[in-house]
Design an enzyme around this catalytic site. Structure first.
Site, PDB file in Angstrom:
ATOM      1  N   HIS A 374     -19.350 -16.433   1.720  1.00 36.46           N
ATOM      2  CA  HIS A 374     -20.344 -16.154   2.679  1.00 36.46           C
ATOM      3  C   HIS A 374     -20.039 -15.071   3.592  1.00 36.46           C
ATOM      4  O   HIS A 374     -20.963 -14.699   4.627  1.00 36.46           O
ATOM      5  CB  HIS A 374     -21.161 -17.139   3.463  1.00 36.46           C
ATOM      6  CG  HIS A 374     -21.894 -18.214   2.528  1.00 36.46           C
ATOM      7  ND1 HIS A 374     -23.216 -18.338   2.186  1.00 36.46           N
ATOM      8  CD2 HIS A 374     -21.414 -19.293   1.853  1.00 36.46           C
ATOM      9  CE1 HIS A 374     -23.722 -18.908   1.410  1.00 36.46           C
ATOM     10  NE2 HIS A 374     -22.518 -19.856   1.245  1.00 36.46           N
ATOM     11  N   LYS A 567     -30.992 -14.348  15.844  1.00 36.41           N
ATOM     12  CA  LYS A 567     -29.946 -14.819  14.903  1.00 36.41           C
ATOM     13  C   LYS A 567     -28.904 -15.043  15.764  1.00 36.41           C
ATOM     14  O   LYS A 567     -28.943 -14.795  17.093  1.00 36.41           O
ATOM     15  CB  LYS A 567     -29.656 -13.642  14.004  1.00 36.41           C
ATOM     16  CG  LYS A 567     -29.325 -12.152  14.670  1.00 36.41           C
ATOM     17  CD  LYS A 567     -29.031 -11.007  13.558  1.00 36.41           C
ATOM     18  CE  LYS A 567     -30.277 -10.559  12.825  1.00 36.41           C
ATOM     19  NZ  LYS A 567     -30.459 -10.508  11.595  1.00 36.41           N
ATOM     20  N   ARG A 568     -27.807 -15.605  15.444  1.00 44.22           N
ATOM     21  CA  ARG A 568     -26.576 -15.973  16.071  1.00 44.22           C
ATOM     22  C   ARG A 568     -26.120 -14.705  16.923  1.00 44.22           C
ATOM     23  O   ARG A 568     -26.170 -13.770  16.296  1.00 44.22           O
ATOM     24  CB  ARG A 568     -25.289 -16.594  15.256  1.00 44.22           C
ATOM     25  CG  ARG A 568     -25.859 -18.011  14.899  1.00 44.22           C
ATOM     26  CD  ARG A 568     -25.926 -19.019  16.078  1.00 44.22           C
ATOM     27  NE  ARG A 568     -24.603 -19.283  16.606  1.00 44.22           N
ATOM     28  CZ  ARG A 568     -23.799 -20.163  16.561  1.00 44.22           C
ATOM     29  NH1 ARG A 568     -24.360 -21.249  15.937  1.00 44.22           N
ATOM     30  NH2 ARG A 568     -22.634 -20.333  17.028  1.00 44.22           N
ATOM     31  N   THR A 678     -30.919 -13.627   5.821  1.00 41.72           N
ATOM     32  CA  THR A 678     -31.838 -14.205   5.297  1.00 41.72           C
ATOM     33  C   THR A 678     -33.234 -14.262   6.039  1.00 41.72           C
ATOM     34  O   THR A 678     -34.294 -14.234   5.516  1.00 41.72           O
ATOM     35  CB  THR A 678     -31.688 -15.908   4.958  1.00 41.72           C
ATOM     36  OG1 THR A 678     -30.919 -16.138   5.798  1.00 41.72           O
ATOM     37  CG2 THR A 678     -30.522 -15.738   3.503  1.00 41.72           C
TER      38      THR A 678
HETATM   39  C1  7GP Z   1     -23.734 -16.452   6.617  1.00 34.95           C
HETATM   40  C2  7GP Z   1     -23.813 -14.696   6.430  1.00 34.95           C
HETATM   41  O1  7GP Z   1     -23.390 -14.176   7.666  1.00 34.95           O
HETATM   42  C3  7GP Z   1     -25.063 -14.286   6.135  1.00 34.95           C
HETATM   43  O2  7GP Z   1     -24.991 -13.038   6.038  1.00 34.95           O
HETATM   44  C4  7GP Z   1     -25.738 -15.046   4.946  1.00 34.95           C
HETATM   45  O3  7GP Z   1     -27.078 -14.587   4.764  1.00 34.95           O
HETATM   46  C5  7GP Z   1     -25.481 -16.400   4.992  1.00 34.95           C
HETATM   47  O4  7GP Z   1     -24.364 -16.996   5.325  1.00 34.95           O
HETATM   48  C6  7GP Z   1     -26.016 -17.016   3.872  1.00 34.95           C
HETATM   49  O5  7GP Z   1     -25.336 -16.836   3.059  1.00 34.95           O
HETATM   50  N1  7GP Z   1     -22.362 -16.809   6.978  1.00 34.95           N
HETATM   51  C7  7GP Z   1     -22.350 -17.584   7.665  1.00 34.95           C
HETATM   52  O6  7GP Z   1     -23.064 -18.394   8.343  1.00 34.95           O
HETATM   53  C8  7GP Z   1     -20.939 -18.302   7.931  1.00 34.95           C
HETATM   54  O7  7GP Z   1     -20.517 -18.961   8.851  1.00 34.95           O
HETATM   55  C9  7GP Z   1     -18.731 -18.206   7.213  1.00 34.95           C
HETATM   56  O8  7GP Z   1     -20.226 -17.946   7.009  1.00 34.95           O
HETATM   57  C10 7GP Z   1     -18.377 -19.461   6.639  1.00 34.95           C
END
Ligand code: 7GP
Length: 831
Positions: A374, A567-568, A678
């Site tokens: 991710h 968003k975060r 998303t």
């Molecule tokens: C997130 C990504 O930052 C985001 O772009 C994507 O849409 C989402 O996952 C779902 O695939 N990643 C995280 O929230 C995260 O913590 C590191 O990834 C483990």
């Protein structure tokens, strides 16, 4: 099955069996029964909270009936199942979704109405199940909804945190965290399964011995034990009886706690020891896209993985199939590297406990797992220090060394004498201390690795996992673009728009097949439809305006352009660039004559999102947004031309109000950094346009909806390295408009300038890692275009309609079908 009822008694069971309520009266009877018995209340002391609890108990009973039938059917059919392992499930509220999916929304609404309550008030009583940080956790929640809605046999496995993501308040402009004790009033949406209690061990040592067959085997013993207790959350599919299971584990002390201490009178310390066990599942780590190598986090990971695999293996063994059938019956998806230890745990179970040969076991393991990545952000990649790992999980470390040895032998054969290659791909990084690279372990132990949007899936192949493509070939690496569930993110969040769409599609069938949205495309030119559409947007904006008034005390005009970034908070997501541009807008308007002001498109700039508690820069960005808001909103020169709002405690239930209310939403990450995103999909699906960079799923959204319906700007991913290099080693001047903004901040316009020192430093000098300055001009240009285009209301709405009509691809049902076909190899269970 040992505990089944003798044939002679079954008629009676059938006769009195619990059924699902079918009409309003039956619901009301159940509702009152729960008020009077479950809650021990009466019509004289039933407030909204009690009414919510009673209504949700009635709905929950209904779900459980469907859940039981589904589980029985799935057991009988005995098809291959998927298990989705995720450390986060950001579910939000359950009641509205349960009513909708079970098709009982109307009867419950009118049912509680007759009894003296409003359904909206009851829904407001439910706390969010906020067991996740952001995108990754919400994706898991959308996925379980889609797995059930598309009738696949699949379970989620996660942790039952007592505290979800912290609650955010803004005090004096700063984020202040407080604990989220979401279980305070009991949770009607879970079924505790105290009888499903699994022992999990930590620490201890390994010992070699010779077994009956004369084989030397390793055994792990002497560690501390805790127990995992199962809590089941029914996941109802939409318009289907299929109700799948989300099993969450809670940690409890083992039954045999330290009796010796207890008996010798040292009650306190024996109790203290056992309480330590409960801390394992107590709290969610509040980091998004960031790895922090805490021992307790590794404990959480192993605790959850060990319990889940024990459960999965136990279920498999009941079928008495040979082990070679395992991966024909079971697919396990790893949601990022958090559950990667499952690869090692399954190998340990098969070799150490079940006596399989290493190679046979490894074949089973690798054909069972799939791994989803991710993020490419280096600070998010998990690497556990070997000493910490080996202390907590000594046997697992040995197995990892073996996996690595066999893997490196294979690589050595393919790339003879390439020592650099071996060092680069080794699971063990030769730093001091050594580190276990979890992503590499996940790749080596899985048969498929996927990214979450096309660009991201390409990037992982050419950057962080490049060597593995050379080793395994490209077939192992694939893309499954993320999606969102249209049930929650269209119908539940935006019932009016859903109804309007249904009037043209002819039914609500688009909630099951989102590509049917295409049927509204012709109405993008229909004045009557456009007007209705615009009215709904206005209604949704008024709903958000009311929330802003209530939470922030700020009046905003629904005629202004609502510009949203929620968003975060993260430097790579570039909220700092957004607030800088808001300051630029403020300075520009302030310098205008009354005549010039007439031309300004009024805007409400809305921000929301949490910062990780330890992320100083993100917290500074929040402070700046709030300080700008203070200054701008009370400036009489500005009036309604610009308002700035920070909505505290952004979460799933607030997103359901916010997404339908945007005119523009911002998805402006530095190109190449946002894996997918998303919320971009949620905003467009609800009839808002995007201002965004050429990053993540923005690219595919553009392809689907047409580039005339999105505002793109900024440098492309392929230029980023070069630009960073330029800045690092040459004197690249800062963008002049950005410089003016910085001058204003440094001049004290938004309070003590020293607060923002490090934030300013991060975008000036030889730094600017996220290219805020490089993208600033093109960002401002895109903003200008937005202002101009928003003036033509009809064309604007028409573009929104066209965009929505082409969003079918972004349903999480489509994503799940892709996983099912190309990774899990599972089939839906027939009716
Ligand atoms: C997130 C990504 O930052 C985001 O772009 C994507 O849409 C989402 O996952 C779902 O695939 N990643 C995280 O929230 C995260 O913590 C590191 O990834 C483990």
């Amino acid at each position: 099955f040992e505990a089944s009822i003798p044939a002679a008694s079954r008629d009676l069971w059938q006769q009195f069996g619990v059924t699902e309520f079918q009409d309003k009266e039956a619901f009301q009877k159940e509702f009152i029964r729960h008020v009077e018995t479950t809650l021990a209340r009466s019509m004289y002391n039933c407030d909204d909270l009690a009414a919510y609890l009673a209504a949700s108990q009635a709905i929950r009973d209904r779900l459980i009936v469907a859940w039981n039938k589904t589980q029985q059917k799935h057991t009988t059919k005995d098809q291959k199942r998927v298990y989705y392992l995720s450390l986060e499930f950001l579910m939000g509220r359950a009641m509205d979704n349960a009513m909708l999916n079970a098709g009982v929304k109307d009867i419950t609404k009118t049912g509680v109405d007759d009894l003296g309550f409003k359904i909206e008030d009851l829904l407001e009583q439910e706390p969010d199940a906020a067991l996740g940080n952001g995108g990754l956790g919400r994706l898991a929640a959308c996925f379980v909804d889609s797995i059930a809605s598309t009738n696949y046999p699949g379970w989620g496995y996660g942790l039952r945190y007592q505290y979800g993501i912290f609650k955010q308040r803004i005090v004096d402009g700063y984020q202040v965290e407080s604990p989220d004790y979401w279980l305070a009033f009991s949770n009607p949406w879970e079924i505790p399964r105290y009888e499903i209690a699994i022992d999990v061990m930590f620490y201890g040592y390994t010992r070699k011995y010779t077994n009956d067959q004369g084989k030397t085997v390793s055994i792990w013993e002497g560690g501390e034990q805790v127990q995992a207790i199962a809590y089941d959350v029914p996941v109802p599919g939409y318009d289907t009886e299929t109700t799948n299971n989300l099993r969450l584990w809670a940690s409890k002390p083992t039954r045999e706690f330290d009796f010796e201490k207890f008996n010798s009178g040292d009650y306190e310390s024996s109790v203290r020891e056992s309480q330590k066990a409960e801390t394992i599942s107590a709290v969610l780590y509040p980091n998004d896209n960031f790895y922090s190598g805490k021992e307790l986090r590794l404990k959480q990971q192993y605790f959850w993985v060990a319990a889940s695999l024990n459960d999965i293996v136990r279920r498999f063994k009941k079928t008495h199939r040979p082990w070679s059938d395992f991966s024909d019956q079971i697919a396990i998806q790893l949601n990022d590297t958090h559950p990667t230890i499952a690869i090692v745990e399954l190998q340990r179970i098969l070799v150490d406990m079940e006596g399989l040969e290493w190679d046979a076991a490894w074949e089973i393991v690798t054909s069972t797992f799939g791994y989803t990545n991710h993020t490419v952000l280096p600070e998010a990649l998990e690497k556990w220090p070997v000493p910490l790992f080996g202390n907590l999980l000594p046997r697992h470390l040995e197995i990892i060394y073996n996996i690595n040895l066999f893997f490196l032998q294979k690589v050595e054969k393919m790339f003879p004498k390439d020592r650099d290659m071996l060092a680069r791909v080794s699971i063990i990084e030769e730093s001091s201390p050594q580190q276990v690279r979890m992503a590499y372990l996940a790749i080596i132990g899985s048969h498929k690795v996927n990214g979450v949007a096309e660009l991201h899936s390409d990037l992982i192949k050419t950057t962080i996992f490049k060597d593995f493509v050379a080793i395994y070939g490209t077939d192992k690496f694939m893309n499954v673009t993320n999606g969102i569930t249209p049930r929650r993110w269209l119908h539940q969040a935006n019932p009016k728009l859903s109804e309007l769409i249904a009037s043209k599609v002819g039914s609500y069938s688009f909630l099951k097949d989102l590509t049917l949205l295409k049927k509204v495309e012709p109405f993008a030119k229909d004045p009557e439809f456009i007007e209705k559409w615009a009215d709904i947007k206005k209604f949704n904006k008024a709903r958000l305006a009311a929330l802003i008034k209530k939470n922030n005390g700020i009046d905003v005009s629904v005629d202004a352009l609502f510009d949203v970034q929620v968003k975060r908070i993260h430097e790579y997501k570039r909220q700092q660039m957004n607030i800088f541009s808001v300051i630029h807008r403020y300075l520009t308007i302030k310098a205008m004559s009354a005549e010039e002001k007439k031309d300004v498109t009024p805007r409400v700039c809305i921000f929301g999102g949490k910062s990780a508690p330890g992320y100083y820069m993100a917290k500074t960005i929040i402070k700046l947004i709030n300080s700008v808001s203070e200054v701008v909103n009370k400036d009489a020169d500005i009036g309604d031309l610009l308002k700035v709002v920070f909505i505290a405690d952004y979460n799933v239930s607030k997103a359901e109000i916010i997404c339908p209310a945007s005119d523009i939403s911002q998805h402006i990450s530095t190109a190449g950094t946002e894996a997918s995103g998303t919320s971009n999909m949620k905003f467009v699906l609800n009839g808002g346009l995007i201002l965004g960079t050429v990053d993540g799923a923005n690219i595919e959204i553009t392809r689907e909806i047409g580039e005339e319906n999105i505002f793109l700007f900024g440098h492309l991913a392929e230029s980023v390295d070069d630009l960073r290099h330029q800045r690092r080693f040459n004197d690249v001047p800062i963008n002049p408009d950005l410089q003016k903004v910085i001058d204003a901040i440094e001049g004290g316009m938004f309070g003590d300038k020293d607060i923002y020192g490090s934030l300013i430093y991060s975008v000036t000098g030889n730094r600017d890692y996220y290219l805020v300055s490089d993208d600033f001009q093109s960002y401002l240009d895109a903003q200008k275009l937005v202002d101009k285009d928003f003036k033509d209301k009809t064309t604007w709405v028409s573009r929104c309609i066209t965009a929505v009509a082409n969003m079918g691809f972004f349903s999480s049902d489509r994503a799940i079908n892709e996983y099912a076909e190309s990774i899990w190899n599972i089939e839906p269970v027939a009716k």
